[in-house]
Design an enzyme around this catalytic site. Sequence first.
Site, PDB file in Angstrom:
ATOM      1  N   SER A   4     -10.855  -0.207  -5.969  1.00 38.55           N
ATOM      2  CA  SER A   4      -9.777  -0.884  -5.337  1.00 38.55           C
ATOM      3  C   SER A   4     -10.294  -1.349  -3.900  1.00 38.55           C
ATOM      4  CB  SER A   4      -8.683  -0.050  -4.953  1.00 38.55           C
ATOM      5  OG  SER A   4      -7.868  -0.316  -3.910  1.00 38.55           O
ATOM      6  N   GLY A   5     -10.053  -2.798  -3.547  1.00 37.84           N
ATOM      7  CA  GLY A   5     -10.447  -3.230  -2.297  1.00 37.84           C
ATOM      8  C   GLY A   5      -9.719  -2.612  -1.309  1.00 37.84           C
ATOM      9  N   TRP A   6      -8.471  -2.382  -1.460  1.00 41.53           N
ATOM     10  CA  TRP A   6      -7.490  -1.757  -0.571  1.00 41.53           C
ATOM     11  C   TRP A   6      -8.229  -0.402  -0.161  1.00 41.53           C
ATOM     12  CZ3 TRP A   6      -5.294   2.630   1.209  1.00 41.53           C
ATOM     13  CH2 TRP A   6      -4.118   2.716   1.882  1.00 41.53           C
ATOM     14  N   ASP A  29     -13.090  -4.952  -7.675  1.00 43.20           N
ATOM     15  CA  ASP A  29     -12.291  -5.811  -6.738  1.00 43.20           C
ATOM     16  C   ASP A  29     -13.191  -6.503  -5.815  1.00 43.20           C
ATOM     17  OD1 ASP A  29     -10.268  -7.386  -5.339  1.00 43.20           O
ATOM     18  OD2 ASP A  29      -9.099  -5.542  -4.683  1.00 43.20           O
ATOM     19  N   CYS A  40      -2.782  -7.805   1.062  1.00 47.55           N
ATOM     20  CA  CYS A  40      -2.617  -7.087   0.168  1.00 47.55           C
ATOM     21  C   CYS A  40      -1.566  -7.561  -0.483  1.00 47.55           C
ATOM     22  CB  CYS A  40      -2.269  -5.670   0.602  1.00 47.55           C
ATOM     23  SG  CYS A  40      -1.443  -4.403  -0.574  1.00 47.55           S
ATOM     24  N   GLY A  41      -1.727  -7.549  -2.126  1.00 44.51           N
ATOM     25  CA  GLY A  41      -0.632  -8.147  -2.931  1.00 44.51           C
ATOM     26  C   GLY A  41       0.737  -7.855  -2.729  1.00 44.51           C
ATOM     27  N   SER A  81       2.570   1.108  -4.402  1.00 49.60           N
ATOM     28  CA  SER A  81       3.324   0.522  -3.512  1.00 49.60           C
ATOM     29  C   SER A  81       4.945   0.485  -4.108  1.00 49.60           C
ATOM     30  CB  SER A  81       2.984  -0.931  -3.188  1.00 49.60           C
ATOM     31  OG  SER A  81       1.805  -0.934  -2.516  1.00 49.60           O
ATOM     32  N   ASN A 133      -1.423  -3.701 -12.474  1.00 52.51           N
ATOM     33  CA  ASN A 133      -1.459  -2.802 -11.237  1.00 52.51           C
ATOM     34  C   ASN A 133      -0.211  -1.891 -11.398  1.00 52.51           C
ATOM     35  OD1 ASN A 133      -1.542  -1.298  -8.919  1.00 52.51           O
ATOM     36  ND2 ASN A 133      -1.503  -2.952  -7.635  1.00 52.51           N
TER      37      ASN A 133
END
Length: 531
Positions: free
Chosen positions: A101-103, A184, A222-223, A384, A380
Site C-alpha cells: 500500500s502506498g498509503w 502500488d 488518497c482515494g 476507510s 479495495n
Amino acid sequence: MSQYQDDIHAVANLKAAQGSAWDAINPESAARMKAQNRFQSGLDIARYTAGIMRADMDAYDQDSSKYTQSLGCWHGFIGQQKMISIKKHFDNTDRRYLYLSGWMVAALRSDFGPLPDQSMHEKTSVSALIEELYTFLRQADARELGGLFRALDTARDNNDTAEEKKIQDKIDGFVTHVVPIIADIDAGFGNAEATYLLAKRMIEAGACCIQLENQVSDEKQCGHQDGKVTVPHEDFLGKIRAVRYAFLELGVDDGVIVARTDSLGAGLTKQIAVTNTPGDLGDQYNSFLDCDEVTAADLNNGDVVLNRDGTLVRPKRLPSNLFQFRQGTGEDRCVLDSITSLQNGADLLWIETEKPHVSQIGGMVNRIREVIPNAKLVYNNSPSFNWTLNFRQQIFDSMAAAGDDVSAYKRAELMSESYDGSALAISADEKIRTFQADSAREAGIFHHLITLPTYHTAALSTDNLAKEYFGDQGMLGYVAGVQRKEIRQGIACVKHQNMAGSDMGDDHKEYFSGDAALKASGKDNTMNQFG
C-alpha cells in the site's frame, strides 16, 4: 528424481572432479543451501509470481469462486508472518497474495516521518519495501526447510526409514512462502519516464504486478480523500505503456498492470484534453466538463472556451486553476476510463468507490463487460469504509423497500452497540462475511485486498498490551495476552531466536567447520523452554 536429489548428485560430481581439495564439502549440505535459496534475485521472483497470477486470472475466468485475496503489509516481518500463518492454517498459499500500500509506505516508511497518502514520500521507499518483503519470505522458506533437514537427519540417525521418507516427501513437495505482490506505484511519481524508472526498480525488487492510478502525479490524494484530480486518458495511457515497457525490458513478459480509476470521487481535472475529431478520446473526456454556453460578448480576459458541436462553451475554472466535471458523471467516467485502459495494455481494473456495495460495483462492471467481456477488478476492501454502518444501512434500506417494519431501528444510529444482537445486525454481518464471494460472482472482482489492515492490527494489539502491562496486570498483561496465546496457538515466532535465523546459522557453522562449530542452540538456549 527430485530437484533436491539432482542437486546432491551435481555437487557430488563437482567434488569428484576437484579431488582432495573438496574433501570437506558435503554435497547434501550444498544442495540444502541451494534449496533454501531457490530465488536468486527479484527478477526470478517476478517471473515466477507473474506466472502464478496469470494462471489465477485464467482460473477465475472459468470459475468466479476462485477469486484471490491479500492483506497490505508495511514491513517484511508482517508479510512473513502472514504467509507462515496461511501455510499453517491452509497447507498452501493458493490464491493468496501480498499487497503493498502506498498509503502505508507514506505513513510508516518515509524518512520524512509519517505523511499523508499524497506521494510525498521517497519513491525508492516503495521498491525498498518490495525487496524487504521478499527477503523475509525467502528467509521463511530457508527456516522451514532447515527444520525439515534437521528432522531428516534425526530420522536417519534413528534408522526410521518411514519417517525419513515422509520428511523427504515434504522437502520434495515444499510450498514456498513467495507469492505474487500487487504493488502500488501511486500515479507514477512524475511523468511517464519517471514512472518507467520506478517501475523497473519495483520489478527488479520482485514485483510481478504494478497498480497505477489516473490522478495527477503532483496533486495525488488518497482515494478516500477529497480534492482528487484526474488526467486525460492519453496521459494515463502513456504511463501504462511505460510500465509495460519496463516489464518487457526486464524479461517479465507476462507482468500484470492494474489500472486504477479515481473518477468516481474525483470531480476535477488539471487539463483540457487534446481533441482532433469529434468523438475521439479527448473529446469524450472534455464532454464531461461542467461548462456554460457563451457568446463572444460574454468572454472575459483569459477565458478558455471550447467549440462543442458548433456552440461556444466555457469550462468552469476554479481559483486553483482546475476545471470541474459535471455532477453525476463519475460512474460514466469510470466506465470510460476502464474500457480505455483495458484496450490499451492494462490487464486488471481498480475502481475506487466510496462504499462497499455489490450492486454499485456490479453495475459499472456490467457496462465495461459489454465492451471487454473478461474485464475483472482488483478491489479495495478499505478500512476507510465503516463496514458495520454501511451494511446495516443496506439491510435497513432493503427491509424498508420490501415493506418490512423498521420502526425498531434508527438508520443514522445503526452503528450503536445496542443493535448488535438484532436480526438486522445479524443479517448485515452475514452480508459482510460473504461480501468477497458475492462480489466475485456478481461484480467481476478477481482480487480482494485490504489496503492497510496490519496498520490497524498493530495499533490495536499495542493498545491492548500497553493498557494491561502498564496497568494493574503488570507482567501478566504480556504473559496472558501475548506469550500464552502464542504458545497455545502455535505461533512460530514464540521461538524468536529461531525465527531470526539462529538455527540456520548453526547449520551453516556445522557445514563450514564440522565438530569445531560453536553453535547457539545447545542445552542452555532458553528457547528450548518452548519445546
